[in-house]
Design a protein around this motif. Sequence first.
Motif, mmCIF file in Angstrom:
data_model
loop_
_atom_site.group_PDB
_atom_site.id
_atom_site.type_symbol
_atom_site.label_atom_id
_atom_site.label_comp_id
_atom_site.label_asym_id
_atom_site.label_seq_id
_atom_site.Cartn_x
_atom_site.Cartn_y
_atom_site.Cartn_z
ATOM 1 N N ARG A 62 0.818 -1.211 0.000
ATOM 2 C CA ARG A 62 0.000 0.000 0.000
ATOM 3 C C ARG A 62 0.854 1.265 0.000
ATOM 4 N NH1 ARG A 62 -1.986 -3.545 3.574
ATOM 5 N NH2 ARG A 62 -1.080 -2.456 5.349
ATOM 6 N N ASP A 63 1.975 1.203 -0.715
ATOM 7 C CA ASP A 63 2.896 2.331 -0.729
ATOM 8 C C ASP A 63 3.047 2.873 -2.150
ATOM 9 O OD1 ASP A 63 4.994 4.030 0.521
ATOM 10 O OD2 ASP A 63 6.275 2.926 -0.869
ATOM 11 N N ARG A 64 3.125 4.188 -2.271
ATOM 12 C CA ARG A 64 3.210 4.832 -3.584
ATOM 13 C C ARG A 64 4.460 4.390 -4.338
ATOM 14 N NH1 ARG A 64 6.246 8.724 -5.279
ATOM 15 N NH2 ARG A 64 6.967 9.169 -3.163
ATOM 16 N N ILE A 65 5.592 4.285 -3.639
ATOM 17 C CA ILE A 65 6.838 3.923 -4.302
ATOM 18 C C ILE A 65 6.747 2.533 -4.919
ATOM 19 C CG2 ILE A 65 9.268 3.387 -3.897
ATOM 20 C CD1 ILE A 65 9.329 5.617 -1.849
ATOM 21 N N LEU A 66 6.213 1.579 -4.145
ATOM 22 C CA LEU A 66 6.075 0.225 -4.684
ATOM 23 C C LEU A 66 5.131 0.192 -5.874
ATOM 24 C CD1 LEU A 66 5.926 -2.022 -1.493
ATOM 25 C CD2 LEU A 66 7.840 -1.699 -3.064
ATOM 26 N N LYS A 67 4.067 0.984 -5.817
ATOM 27 C CA LYS A 67 3.135 1.026 -6.936
ATOM 28 C C LYS A 67 3.820 1.546 -8.202
ATOM 29 C CE LYS A 67 -1.132 1.542 -4.260
ATOM 30 N NZ LYS A 67 -2.298 2.417 -3.970
ATOM 31 N N GLU A 68 4.667 2.551 -8.053
ATOM 32 C CA GLU A 68 5.353 3.097 -9.220
ATOM 33 C C GLU A 68 6.363 2.108 -9.786
ATOM 34 O OE1 GLU A 68 6.992 6.819 -8.126
ATOM 35 O OE2 GLU A 68 5.059 7.846 -7.964
ATOM 36 N N ILE A 69 7.084 1.419 -8.894
ATOM 37 C CA ILE A 69 8.032 0.411 -9.365
ATOM 38 C C ILE A 69 7.286 -0.746 -10.039
ATOM 39 C CG2 ILE A 69 9.744 -1.279 -8.631
ATOM 40 C CD1 ILE A 69 10.563 0.652 -6.431
ATOM 41 N N SER A 70 6.175 -1.156 -9.446
ATOM 42 C CA SER A 70 5.372 -2.230 -10.022
ATOM 43 C C SER A 70 4.867 -1.850 -11.411
ATOM 44 C CB SER A 70 4.200 -2.547 -9.094
ATOM 45 O OG SER A 70 3.314 -3.467 -9.691
ATOM 46 N N ARG A 71 4.412 -0.611 -11.536
ATOM 47 C CA ARG A 71 3.908 -0.154 -12.837
ATOM 48 C C ARG A 71 5.028 -0.121 -13.864
ATOM 49 N NH1 ARG A 71 4.394 4.325 -15.523
ATOM 50 N NH2 ARG A 71 5.392 5.392 -13.769
ATOM 51 N N ALA A 72 6.193 0.415 -13.447
ATOM 52 C CA ALA A 72 7.293 0.553 -14.399
ATOM 53 C C ALA A 72 7.811 -0.795 -14.884
ATOM 54 C CB ALA A 72 8.422 1.365 -13.765
ATOM 55 N N GLN B 268 2.993 -8.193 -8.482
ATOM 56 C CA GLN B 268 3.386 -8.703 -7.168
ATOM 57 C C GLN B 268 4.243 -7.719 -6.376
ATOM 58 O OE1 GLN B 268 4.423 -13.030 -6.790
ATOM 59 N NE2 GLN B 268 4.530 -12.888 -9.024
ATOM 60 N N LEU B 269 4.861 -6.764 -7.065
ATOM 61 C CA LEU B 269 5.725 -5.807 -6.388
ATOM 62 C C LEU B 269 4.942 -4.753 -5.612
ATOM 63 C CD1 LEU B 269 8.456 -5.280 -9.133
ATOM 64 C CD2 LEU B 269 8.720 -6.466 -6.946
ATOM 65 N N GLU B 270 3.618 -4.701 -5.785
ATOM 66 C CA GLU B 270 2.828 -3.730 -5.029
ATOM 67 C C GLU B 270 2.724 -4.120 -3.563
ATOM 68 O OE1 GLU B 270 -0.870 -2.366 -6.420
ATOM 69 O OE2 GLU B 270 -0.220 -2.131 -8.503
ATOM 70 N N GLN B 271 2.830 -5.397 -3.247
ATOM 71 C CA GLN B 271 2.837 -5.855 -1.857
ATOM 72 C C GLN B 271 3.821 -7.005 -1.753
ATOM 73 O OE1 GLN B 271 -0.696 -5.940 0.672
ATOM 74 N NE2 GLN B 271 -0.312 -8.100 1.053
ATOM 75 N N ILE B 272 4.840 -6.830 -0.916
ATOM 76 C CA ILE B 272 5.936 -7.789 -0.832
ATOM 77 C C ILE B 272 5.953 -8.409 0.555
ATOM 78 C CG2 ILE B 272 8.423 -8.090 -1.054
ATOM 79 C CD1 ILE B 272 8.414 -5.509 -2.750
ATOM 80 N N GLU B 273 6.034 -9.726 0.606
ATOM 81 C CA GLU B 273 6.123 -10.423 1.878
ATOM 82 C C GLU B 273 7.491 -11.079 1.999
ATOM 83 O OE1 GLU B 273 3.947 -13.951 4.512
ATOM 84 O OE2 GLU B 273 2.978 -13.139 2.706
ATOM 85 N N PRO C 14 11.330 -14.586 -1.901
ATOM 86 C CA PRO C 14 11.811 -15.549 -2.889
ATOM 87 C C PRO C 14 11.208 -15.328 -4.278
ATOM 88 C CG PRO C 14 11.285 -16.654 -0.827
ATOM 89 C CD PRO C 14 10.809 -15.248 -0.690
ATOM 90 N N SER C 15 12.084 -15.401 -5.275
ATOM 91 C CA SER C 15 11.700 -15.274 -6.687
ATOM 92 C C SER C 15 11.102 -13.911 -7.024
ATOM 93 C CB SER C 15 10.698 -16.378 -7.088
ATOM 94 O OG SER C 15 11.234 -17.660 -6.819
ATOM 95 N N LEU C 16 11.346 -12.938 -6.177
ATOM 96 C CA LEU C 16 10.762 -11.622 -6.445
ATOM 97 C C LEU C 16 11.753 -10.495 -6.194
ATOM 98 C CD1 LEU C 16 8.128 -10.241 -7.315
ATOM 99 C CD2 LEU C 16 7.539 -10.037 -4.875
ATOM 100 N N LEU C 17 12.199 -10.309 -4.930
ATOM 101 C CA LEU C 17 12.968 -9.113 -4.599
ATOM 102 C C LEU C 17 13.905 -9.367 -3.423
ATOM 103 C CD1 LEU C 17 11.749 -5.487 -4.492
ATOM 104 C CD2 LEU C 17 12.572 -6.454 -2.342
ATOM 105 N N GLN C 18 15.057 -8.708 -3.465
ATOM 106 C CA GLN C 18 16.000 -8.663 -2.353
ATOM 107 C C GLN C 18 16.178 -7.217 -1.911
ATOM 108 O OE1 GLN C 18 19.687 -10.407 -3.676
ATOM 109 N NE2 GLN C 18 19.163 -12.445 -2.902
ATOM 110 N N LEU C 19 16.476 -7.035 -0.611
ATOM 111 C CA LEU C 19 16.654 -5.681 -0.090
ATOM 112 C C LEU C 19 17.811 -5.683 0.903
ATOM 113 C CD1 LEU C 19 15.146 -2.995 -0.542
ATOM 114 C CD2 LEU C 19 13.914 -3.435 1.573
#
Length: 419
Positions: free
Chosen positions: A263-273, A278-283, A309-314
């Motif tokens: 539910r974050d604007r930054i994730l929504k923009e990255i997901s759109r780009a 799945q990048l709009e909400q990351i577990e 897993p299979s999505l994102l590292q931080l």
Amino acid sequence: GPFSLRGLVLSSRKVIVEDNTDRLLYRSEVHSLKSDVKASTFLSPDWNLKTLMAADGEFHLGVPLFEPEDSLVQAPADAKMLLGGLGLDRNPGRINLDSIRIANANFYWDDQEGDSEIFLGNTAITTGGLRGSRLSLGFRGGELNVPGWPEFDVHTILGDVGRGSLKIQRSTLDHPYGGSAEVSGTLSTRGLGNYEMSAKFEDLLARHILHPYWSERLDGNLNGEVKIKGNLMGQGEPSSPGAKPAMMAATGSFTARNFIIGRDRILKEISRALGEAQLEQIEFRNFTGTFSRSTTAGWTFSNLSGEAPSLLQLRGEVTVSPEGELEGVLEVGIQQGILAKIPGALKVFGQPSQDGFCSTPVKIFGLIDEPREDLTSRLEAMSQASPRPGITVPPAGAPGSENLQESFEKILEGTGSGI
């Protein structure tokens, strides 16, 4: 305070004890006291009492805000008044108590600005006997509210006091929304009120202890520990030259289970780009880090590490100044399969590592409730420079550019069918 003696029962409607020397606890006011008097009192210069019961009490720590009571009796310099005395209108050699029980007590912190706030309220106090020069002390129930830290309900706080210090041996604090903390440490009851505390916390819910902006966007169970030290009293008047404020420094570490960012604007923009919903909400299965906090430097969250897993590292570090300003760099890794769909993406993220993630450093800045980053602007530039095969995006302002650009963005989002 005035008292009455009926048979062997001593009672008083109100007792006030003031000590404006160098002690943190400078004023105590206790109401509706009652205690049985031991018969030995009448054969001795001392007062010998059984358990002293009181209905309620107010205890003020910090900078004295009250004018001294004219009616208080000044204790002689050579008086030996165990447990601080009761303000009686005769001066016994000692006042001996088996124990003290106060059904409902509030502790106030009075600061240099003239403000008074309850930091420990609606708690029951019980003292035990003396062990050497130290008196056992216990608190049960009530609410603990230390500014800048999560609020807790008090289950128990057990320790002892004497020789100018309060020692908390063990305590259990429960958070109203789940989770708990165990605290131990020492506090000097004189001078500047130097303290050292340590706490272990379990299963605290992130959304209930974070800044309001992030409480709507982060969730998970937090476990970890923290060590805190500092002093409660500043030196000098706040506006005077050379004045020193109260100081605090804390360090700790945490592990978050079932950690969710959404539910974050930054994730929504990255997901759109990147065209990946799945990048709009990351577990994150596990998310770990260390933190430090000080009066002057604010918060620093370092050694942050998490993987979906299979999505994102931080990975990375972020600081939050006392004024709420953000600054930091996060190494963001996206799974290679996601980036393969976007021409030019590897120019931003680089080549994949052995675990299949392509990473790029992302600058974090702005305010804690208005965070900003530089990744989306780079992704937008990438999409302009490297459109998908067969697609020509006219420059901004050219005839039909708005419709074509809108269609191109829909394709990136996975919602368009072509131009």
